[in-house]
Design a protein around this motif. Structure first.
Motif, PDB file in Angstrom:
ATOM      1  N   GLY A   1      27.518 -38.884 -28.208  1.00  0.00           N
ATOM      2  CA  GLY A   1      27.218 -37.621 -28.858  1.00  0.00           C
ATOM      3  C   GLY A   1      27.680 -37.590 -30.304  1.00  0.00           C
ATOM      4  N   ARG A   2      28.847 -38.160 -30.564  1.00  0.00           N
ATOM      5  CA  ARG A   2      29.355 -38.210 -31.937  1.00  0.00           C
ATOM      6  C   ARG A   2      28.436 -39.045 -32.824  1.00  0.00           C
ATOM      7  NH1 ARG A   2      33.943 -39.863 -30.636  1.00  0.00           N
ATOM      8  NH2 ARG A   2      33.720 -42.092 -31.120  1.00  0.00           N
ATOM      9  N   HIS A   3      27.971 -40.180 -32.312  1.00  0.00           N
ATOM     10  CA  HIS A   3      27.075 -41.044 -33.089  1.00  0.00           C
ATOM     11  C   HIS A   3      25.746 -40.342 -33.370  1.00  0.00           C
ATOM     12  CE1 HIS A   3      24.800 -44.518 -34.389  1.00  0.00           C
ATOM     13  NE2 HIS A   3      23.924 -44.315 -33.424  1.00  0.00           N
ATOM     14  N   VAL A   4      25.153 -39.749 -32.333  1.00  0.00           N
ATOM     15  CA  VAL A   4      23.863 -39.074 -32.483  1.00  0.00           C
ATOM     16  C   VAL A   4      23.961 -37.932 -33.483  1.00  0.00           C
ATOM     17  CG1 VAL A   4      22.267 -37.517 -31.279  1.00  0.00           C
ATOM     18  CG2 VAL A   4      22.892 -39.702 -30.242  1.00  0.00           C
ATOM     19  N   LEU A   5      25.009 -37.115 -33.364  1.00  0.00           N
ATOM     20  CA  LEU A   5      25.111 -35.944 -34.231  1.00  0.00           C
ATOM     21  C   LEU A   5      25.496 -36.322 -35.660  1.00  0.00           C
ATOM     22  CD1 LEU A   5      26.718 -33.424 -31.720  1.00  0.00           C
ATOM     23  CD2 LEU A   5      24.336 -33.542 -32.485  1.00  0.00           C
ATOM     24  N   ARG A   6      26.232 -37.403 -35.831  1.00  0.00           N
ATOM     25  CA  ARG A   6      26.528 -37.867 -37.190  1.00  0.00           C
ATOM     26  C   ARG A   6      25.226 -38.281 -37.891  1.00  0.00           C
ATOM     27  NH1 ARG A   6      29.758 -41.798 -36.123  1.00  0.00           N
ATOM     28  NH2 ARG A   6      31.724 -40.792 -36.664  1.00  0.00           N
ATOM     29  N   GLU A   7      24.395 -39.049 -37.181  1.00  0.00           N
ATOM     30  CA  GLU A   7      23.146 -39.502 -37.771  1.00  0.00           C
ATOM     31  C   GLU A   7      22.187 -38.332 -38.006  1.00  0.00           C
ATOM     32  OE1 GLU A   7      22.488 -42.676 -38.764  1.00  0.00           O
ATOM     33  OE2 GLU A   7      24.608 -43.001 -38.288  1.00  0.00           O
ATOM     34  N   ARG A   8      22.151 -37.414 -37.053  1.00  0.00           N
ATOM     35  CA  ARG A   8      21.278 -36.245 -37.202  1.00  0.00           C
ATOM     36  C   ARG A   8      21.737 -35.368 -38.368  1.00  0.00           C
ATOM     37  NH1 ARG A   8      16.180 -34.426 -36.747  1.00  0.00           N
ATOM     38  NH2 ARG A   8      16.115 -32.186 -36.318  1.00  0.00           N
ATOM     39  N   ALA A   9      23.051 -35.214 -38.508  1.00  0.00           N
ATOM     40  CA  ALA A   9      23.585 -34.403 -39.603  1.00  0.00           C
ATOM     41  C   ALA A   9      23.196 -34.994 -40.948  1.00  0.00           C
ATOM     42  CB  ALA A   9      25.101 -34.298 -39.482  1.00  0.00           C
ATOM     43  N   ALA A  10      23.256 -36.323 -41.053  1.00  0.00           N
ATOM     44  CA  ALA A  10      22.874 -36.976 -42.309  1.00  0.00           C
ATOM     45  C   ALA A  10      21.409 -36.721 -42.626  1.00  0.00           C
ATOM     46  CB  ALA A  10      23.150 -38.470 -42.215  1.00  0.00           C
ATOM     47  N   ARG A  11      20.587 -36.716 -41.599  1.00  0.00           N
ATOM     48  CA  ARG A  11      19.147 -36.518 -41.823  1.00  0.00           C
ATOM     49  C   ARG A  11      18.842 -35.078 -42.240  1.00  0.00           C
ATOM     50  NH1 ARG A  11      14.242 -38.638 -41.126  1.00  0.00           N
ATOM     51  NH2 ARG A  11      12.527 -37.238 -40.554  1.00  0.00           N
ATOM     52  N   VAL A  12      19.404 -34.106 -41.539  1.00  0.00           N
ATOM     53  CA  VAL A  12      19.044 -32.718 -41.846  1.00  0.00           C
ATOM     54  C   VAL A  12      19.666 -32.257 -43.159  1.00  0.00           C
ATOM     55  CG1 VAL A  12      18.648 -32.115 -39.428  1.00  0.00           C
ATOM     56  CG2 VAL A  12      20.911 -31.751 -40.428  1.00  0.00           C
ATOM     57  N   THR A  13      20.823 -32.788 -43.525  1.00  0.00           N
ATOM     58  CA  THR A  13      21.409 -32.382 -44.807  1.00  0.00           C
ATOM     59  C   THR A  13      20.660 -32.997 -45.980  1.00  0.00           C
ATOM     60  OG1 THR A  13      23.060 -34.151 -44.550  1.00  0.00           O
ATOM     61  CG2 THR A  13      23.739 -31.912 -43.969  1.00  0.00           C
ATOM     62  N   ALA A  14      19.931 -34.053 -45.731  1.00  0.00           N
ATOM     63  CA  ALA A  14      19.079 -34.607 -46.790  1.00  0.00           C
ATOM     64  C   ALA A  14      17.935 -33.649 -47.101  1.00  0.00           C
ATOM     65  CB  ALA A  14      18.526 -35.967 -46.367  1.00  0.00           C
ATOM     66  N   GLN A  15      17.601 -32.797 -46.128  1.00  0.00           N
ATOM     67  CA  GLN A  15      16.527 -31.815 -46.313  1.00  0.00           C
ATOM     68  C   GLN A  15      17.071 -30.440 -46.677  1.00  0.00           C
ATOM     69  OE1 GLN A  15      14.963 -32.212 -42.356  1.00  0.00           O
ATOM     70  NE2 GLN A  15      13.632 -33.933 -42.887  1.00  0.00           N
ATOM     71  N   ASP A  16      18.295 -30.144 -46.208  1.00  0.00           N
ATOM     72  CA  ASP A  16      18.942 -28.860 -46.476  1.00  0.00           C
ATOM     73  C   ASP A  16      20.405 -29.155 -46.757  1.00  0.00           C
ATOM     74  OD1 ASP A  16      20.055 -26.365 -46.582  1.00  0.00           O
ATOM     75  OD2 ASP A  16      19.327 -25.690 -44.634  1.00  0.00           O
ATOM     76  N   ALA A  17      20.785 -29.131 -48.018  1.00  0.00           N
ATOM     77  CA  ALA A  17      22.140 -29.529 -48.404  1.00  0.00           C
ATOM     78  C   ALA A  17      23.198 -28.527 -47.967  1.00  0.00           C
ATOM     79  CB  ALA A  17      22.205 -29.738 -49.916  1.00  0.00           C
ATOM     80  N   GLU A  18      22.800 -27.321 -47.581  1.00  0.00           N
ATOM     81  CA  GLU A  18      23.759 -26.301 -47.176  1.00  0.00           C
ATOM     82  C   GLU A  18      24.140 -26.499 -45.711  1.00  0.00           C
ATOM     83  OE1 GLU A  18      26.427 -23.949 -46.687  1.00  0.00           O
ATOM     84  OE2 GLU A  18      25.630 -23.897 -48.727  1.00  0.00           O
ATOM     85  N   ALA A  19      25.370 -26.935 -45.472  1.00  0.00           N
ATOM     86  CA  ALA A  19      25.802 -27.298 -44.114  1.00  0.00           C
ATOM     87  C   ALA A  19      25.798 -26.109 -43.159  1.00  0.00           C
ATOM     88  CB  ALA A  19      27.203 -27.914 -44.160  1.00  0.00           C
ATOM     89  N   THR A  20      25.959 -24.901 -43.674  1.00  0.00           N
ATOM     90  CA  THR A  20      26.016 -23.735 -42.792  1.00  0.00           C
ATOM     91  C   THR A  20      24.649 -23.292 -42.301  1.00  0.00           C
ATOM     92  OG1 THR A  20      25.956 -22.234 -44.695  1.00  0.00           O
ATOM     93  CG2 THR A  20      28.136 -22.913 -43.875  1.00  0.00           C
ATOM     94  N   THR A  21      23.585 -23.832 -42.887  1.00  0.00           N
ATOM     95  CA  THR A  21      22.237 -23.449 -42.449  1.00  0.00           C
ATOM     96  C   THR A  21      21.434 -24.634 -41.918  1.00  0.00           C
ATOM     97  OG1 THR A  21      21.372 -23.731 -44.706  1.00  0.00           O
ATOM     98  CG2 THR A  21      22.139 -21.526 -44.077  1.00  0.00           C
ATOM     99  N   ALA A  22      21.946 -25.845 -42.083  1.00  0.00           N
ATOM    100  CA  ALA A  22      21.228 -27.038 -41.622  1.00  0.00           C
ATOM    101  C   ALA A  22      21.415 -27.190 -40.118  1.00  0.00           C
ATOM    102  CB  ALA A  22      21.739 -28.280 -42.352  1.00  0.00           C
TER     103      ALA A  22
END
Length: 312
Positions: free
Chosen positions: A197-218
């Protein structure tokens, strides 16, 4: 015997495949140790009864193994607890599923081995082998998907009504946990993440923040398209439902997206031996409800069931 593999050789191939899954965090070391021990017991049990090749490991032998009496940690021989029998069936089912993936067998001797199904409001928790299979099929190939993220959050203990709200800001990857905001029926809480789960969410977080830099809404498990609470929950359910159909559980009337979350309650209870741990993991305010979700009939069982060893 022709070209049909021996049972012993086939089991070694299964264990090698499982060891590879451990390296990808799809199966934990603890699960591998437990499954490999039971699979070797099954192999010994079957070979002592004349099974030499995979094709001879039929339903009758398998059902006998699943329902065999066992020895408790105190050495007493007795009927095996339902949880033990379910675990035995899960291990054999997982082994033959792996054999099919390896092209070494097309059979499933557990298919018609019926055991009692404990459900909460008609929904049962995923079994351990089903959770492993879910991780295996949710893993991304070229990009981290929302399906994998939804699975990771549900296996951590998130409900479908919470998963769609989880953003990058809710992740504490160093602490291996994720914040669930709660809902009308659930308390807010930190839920632990396993290595997968940690690996999946780390990779997913990197992808969505590339599209939405605001961590509170990504958002991690659903798209950034605005929606109501009901809409976000529906999107989470669709992602989990897609995965459940992908692993062949779409026709099981007792398996729903909530079954993935319920797996977290089972694991918390098994790890701590206390139903309070399951309640905290899912943010439940009722111990009775937590027991129902975890499949623990506290009013009829004197304690947490022990894993028996079939006499071979």
């Amino acid at each position: 015997m022709g070209r049909e593999p021996s049972l012993v050789h086939a089991v070694e191939q299964v264990l090698d495949a499982w060891a590879l899954m451990v390296t990808r965090d799809e199966m934990s070391v603890q699960t591998y140790d437990k499954f490999s021990l039971l699979l070797r017991r099954y192999t010994r049990y079957a070979t002592l009864r004349g099974v030499l090749v995979v094709g001879d490991a039929d339903e009758a032998i398998t059902e006998d193994f699943v329902n065999a009496q066992g020895r408790s940690r105190h050495g007493h021989v007795s009927e095996s607890a339902p949880a033990t029998r379910i675990l035995r069936r899960s291990v054999v089912r997982a082994a033959f599923r792996t054999l099919r993936e390896l092209g070494l067998s097309d059979q499933d001797p557990t298919r018609d081995v019926e055991l009692p199904t404990r459900t909460c409001e008609g929904v049962r928790a995923l079994s351990e082998d089903e959770a492993v299979l879910l991780r295996h099929h949710a893993a991304f190939v070229t990009r981290p998907t929302r399906h994998a993220a939804a699975a990771a959050l549900a296996l951590a203990g998130g409900h479908s009504g919470e998963i769609g709200h989880v953003t990058v800001a809710d992740l504490d990857l160093e602490g291996s946990r994720v914040w669930m905001h709660g809902a009308a029926k659930y308390d807010s809480r930190w839920c632990p993440l396993d290595a997968w789960g940690r690996h999946v969410l780390r990779e997913r977080a990197a992808r969505v923040t590339a599209q939405d830099a605001e961590a509170t809404t990504a958002r991690l498990a659903v798209s950034a398209v605005p929606g109501s609470d009901a809409s976000l929950q529906a999107r989470s359910c669709v992602a989990l439902g897609d995965l459940l159909r992908r692993i062949g559980l779409g026709t099981d009337p007792h398996v729903k997206p909530a079954s993935v979350t319920a797996r977290a309650a089972v694991e918390a209870f098994q790890s701590k031996g206390r139903i309070e741990a399951a309640a905290r993991r899912l943010g439940l305010r009722s111990l009775d409800r937590a027991a129902a979700v975890a499949g623990y009939a506290w009013h009829t069982e004197p304690g947490h069931p022990e894993e028996g060893t079939p006499d071979a």
